[in-house]
Design a protein around this motif. Structure first.
Motif, PDB file in Angstrom:
ATOM      1  N   ARG A   8       0.931  -1.326   0.100  1.00  0.00           N
ATOM      2  CA  ARG A   8       0.094  -0.114   0.149  1.00  0.00           C
ATOM      3  C   ARG A   8       0.812   1.192  -0.072  1.00  0.00           C
ATOM      4  O   ARG A   8       1.830   1.157   0.743  1.00  0.00           O
ATOM      5  CB  ARG A   8      -0.788   0.024   1.143  1.00  0.00           C
ATOM      6  CG  ARG A   8      -2.007  -0.938   1.095  1.00  0.00           C
ATOM      7  CD  ARG A   8      -3.187  -0.847   2.293  1.00  0.00           C
ATOM      8  NE  ARG A   8      -3.897  -1.882   2.350  1.00  0.00           N
ATOM      9  CZ  ARG A   8      -4.979  -1.887   3.213  1.00  0.00           C
ATOM     10  NH1 ARG A   8      -5.076  -1.042   4.409  1.00  0.00           N
ATOM     11  NH2 ARG A   8      -5.939  -2.923   3.333  1.00  0.00           N
ATOM     12  N   VAL A  33      -4.300   2.103  -2.187  1.00  0.00           N
ATOM     13  CA  VAL A  33      -3.890   2.120  -3.642  1.00  0.00           C
ATOM     14  C   VAL A  33      -2.554   1.552  -3.412  1.00  0.00           C
ATOM     15  O   VAL A  33      -1.754   1.992  -2.629  1.00  0.00           O
ATOM     16  CB  VAL A  33      -3.696   3.677  -4.446  1.00  0.00           C
ATOM     17  CG1 VAL A  33      -3.279   3.234  -5.674  1.00  0.00           C
ATOM     18  CG2 VAL A  33      -5.068   4.263  -4.351  1.00  0.00           C
ATOM     19  N   GLU A  37       0.005   0.786  -8.938  1.00  0.00           N
ATOM     20  CA  GLU A  37      -1.345   0.715  -9.093  1.00  0.00           C
ATOM     21  C   GLU A  37      -1.765   2.168 -10.141  1.00  0.00           C
ATOM     22  O   GLU A  37      -1.338   3.038  -9.627  1.00  0.00           O
ATOM     23  CB  GLU A  37      -2.315   0.427  -8.362  1.00  0.00           C
ATOM     24  CG  GLU A  37      -2.641  -1.135  -8.170  1.00  0.00           C
ATOM     25  CD  GLU A  37      -4.014  -1.228  -7.235  1.00  0.00           C
ATOM     26  OE1 GLU A  37      -4.892  -1.949  -7.705  1.00  0.00           O
ATOM     27  OE2 GLU A  37      -4.005  -0.490  -6.007  1.00  0.00           O
ATOM     28  N   PHE A  39      -5.097   3.866  -9.981  1.00  0.00           N
ATOM     29  CA  PHE A  39      -6.417   4.191  -9.312  1.00  0.00           C
ATOM     30  C   PHE A  39      -7.237   5.523  -9.674  1.00  0.00           C
ATOM     31  O   PHE A  39      -6.709   6.565  -9.732  1.00  0.00           O
ATOM     32  CB  PHE A  39      -6.306   3.936  -7.749  1.00  0.00           C
ATOM     33  CG  PHE A  39      -7.584   3.946  -6.973  1.00  0.00           C
ATOM     34  CD1 PHE A  39      -7.963   2.797  -6.670  1.00  0.00           C
ATOM     35  CD2 PHE A  39      -8.395   5.005  -6.761  1.00  0.00           C
ATOM     36  CE1 PHE A  39      -9.360   2.575  -5.680  1.00  0.00           C
ATOM     37  CE2 PHE A  39      -9.563   4.854  -6.031  1.00  0.00           C
ATOM     38  CZ  PHE A  39      -9.900   3.801  -5.731  1.00  0.00           C
ATOM     39  N   THR A 188       3.064   4.683  -8.853  1.00  0.00           N
ATOM     40  CA  THR A 188       1.714   4.803  -8.490  1.00  0.00           C
ATOM     41  C   THR A 188       0.888   5.953  -8.962  1.00  0.00           C
ATOM     42  O   THR A 188       1.584   7.058  -8.558  1.00  0.00           O
ATOM     43  CB  THR A 188       1.657   4.491  -7.026  1.00  0.00           C
ATOM     44  OG1 THR A 188       2.215   3.359  -6.311  1.00  0.00           O
ATOM     45  CG2 THR A 188       0.194   4.520  -6.456  1.00  0.00           C
ATOM     46  N   LEU A 190      -2.774   8.123  -9.093  1.00  0.00           N
ATOM     47  CA  LEU A 190      -3.823   8.353  -8.888  1.00  0.00           C
ATOM     48  C   LEU A 190      -4.679   9.459  -9.639  1.00  0.00           C
ATOM     49  O   LEU A 190      -4.152  10.439  -9.705  1.00  0.00           O
ATOM     50  CB  LEU A 190      -4.392   8.705  -7.305  1.00  0.00           C
ATOM     51  CG  LEU A 190      -5.576   8.928  -6.930  1.00  0.00           C
ATOM     52  CD1 LEU A 190      -5.744   8.391  -5.292  1.00  0.00           C
ATOM     53  CD2 LEU A 190      -6.284  10.150  -6.871  1.00  0.00           C
TER      54      LEU A 190
END
Length: 338
Positions: A8, A33, A37, A39, A188, A190
């Motif tokens: 995470r 998230v 990843e 997201f 990562t 978002l």
């Protein structure tokens, strides 16, 4: 802790965001998230997307709940988080008289471990515009400059707030490809977006916000699969709806007829389509205008918004998310994502 097998990187627990006058823009949402990843946060205007992202970026403190980015409080421990993230806001505030190259060099001077300005401009396809003043850029080019600045510090976590607004189709595709490459390299991401095709194409997982709460979450396929597929066709001459095989036996959950056009809804697309085509073959008739399709993310989004508002059809109005769960794996729930 891990999310879908990934460590995470972003943890949000019961987040609340309240503005002056007591308006609660974010009403207790929970999601996480994983590292590497992508997201996506989706929702209509005013759903709480930007209010959520601003807290994650450390630009505002939560009114309640807890947020962790890379293991730190992004607001209280900003110095530990800021050098490791990249932020692309909805609108950048660039000095209009500086050239593109000058803007990137100025920003690089404020960025720890910044990549060379030329490299940043190459990533977003702005090298040929490096000598142009910012005020002469198109809206799409300014968005690409925003992205270049967000990537200067080689961020571990990248926040993209409406990154392709104003871009033409080619520019949007180029941005998508770059974002995929960054994710594949371990960044990562978002993302907030109004382009549902963008979320469907890019996101590993997504959440749909409605009135500050999470109305649904899952992979794009899970969220889409929670909605019925559709089959439409024209009845053959001399045939009537009652001549069709029993629709319940075909897995049909709902239907309507307009003139000679029949529209079926089903959660078992293959079973329904096969049964219909077998009937047509045996009856030796042609189903003209036959259209068989799964639900799109756009259809799922609109239906979830209606259900969350307590509206069965038409436009989305005021209301609260309803509790429900889909066997597909997508969750529709009140206030939390698990």
């Amino acid at each position: 802790m891990k999310t879908n097998g990934h460590e995470r990187v972003i943890d949000v627990t019961d987040l609340r965001r309240v503005y002056g006058g007591g308006f609660e823009a974010v009403r207790g949402i929970t999601f996480s998230v994983g590292q590497g990843e992508l997201f996506a946060l989706l929702g209509t205007n005013g759903a709480g997307k930007t209010s959520t992202v601003e807290v994650l970026e450390g630009l505002a403190a939560p009114a309640g709940g807890q947020v962790r980015v890379l293991g730190h409080d992004p607001y209280g421990e900003r110095a530990a988080v800021r050098p490791r993230i990249g932020v692309m806001l909805q609108e950048g505030g660039f000095p209009s008289e500086l050239t593109v190259a000058e803007t990137v060099r100025m920003w690089a001077g404020c960025t720890s471990g910044a990549r060379p300005a030329q490299e940043a401009l190459e990533l977003v396809g702005l090298v040929k515009r490096s000598g142009v003043r910012v005020k002469q850029l198109s809206g799409g080019e300014k968005r690409r400059l925003d992205l270049a600045l967000a990537l200067l510090g080689r961020p571990e976590v990248l926040f993209l707030d409406e990154p392709t607004t104003g871009l033409d189709a080619e520019g949007r595709q180029g941005t998508w490809e770059l974002v995929r490459e960054l994710r594949d390299q371990g960044t990562t991401v978002l993302l907030t977006t109004h382009y549902l095709e963008e979320a469907e194409d890019l996101a590993d997982r997504l959440a749909i916000l409605h009135e500050g709460r999470i109305a649904a979450t899952g992979t794009p396929a899970e969220v889409t699969a929670a909605q019925p597929s559709r089959i439409s066709f024209e009845l053959p001459e001399g045939y009537f709806p009652g001549d069709l095989p029993p629709l319940a036996e075909l897995g049909v959950t709902g239907h309507e007829t307009t003139g000679r056009t029949v529209r079926l809804r089903t959660n078992e697309l293959q079973r329904t389509a096969t049964g219909l085509l077998v009937w047509a073959e045996r009856a030796r008739v042609e189903l003209r205008g036959l259209d068989v399709r799964s639900a799109s993310l756009e259809e799922a989004f609109l239906q979830i918004a209606r259900e969350a508002s307590g509206v069965t059809g038409g436009s989305v109005g005021d209301g609260r998310p309803e509790m429900a769960a889909s066997a597909s794996g997508a969750k529709v729930e009140r206030g939390t994502t698990k």
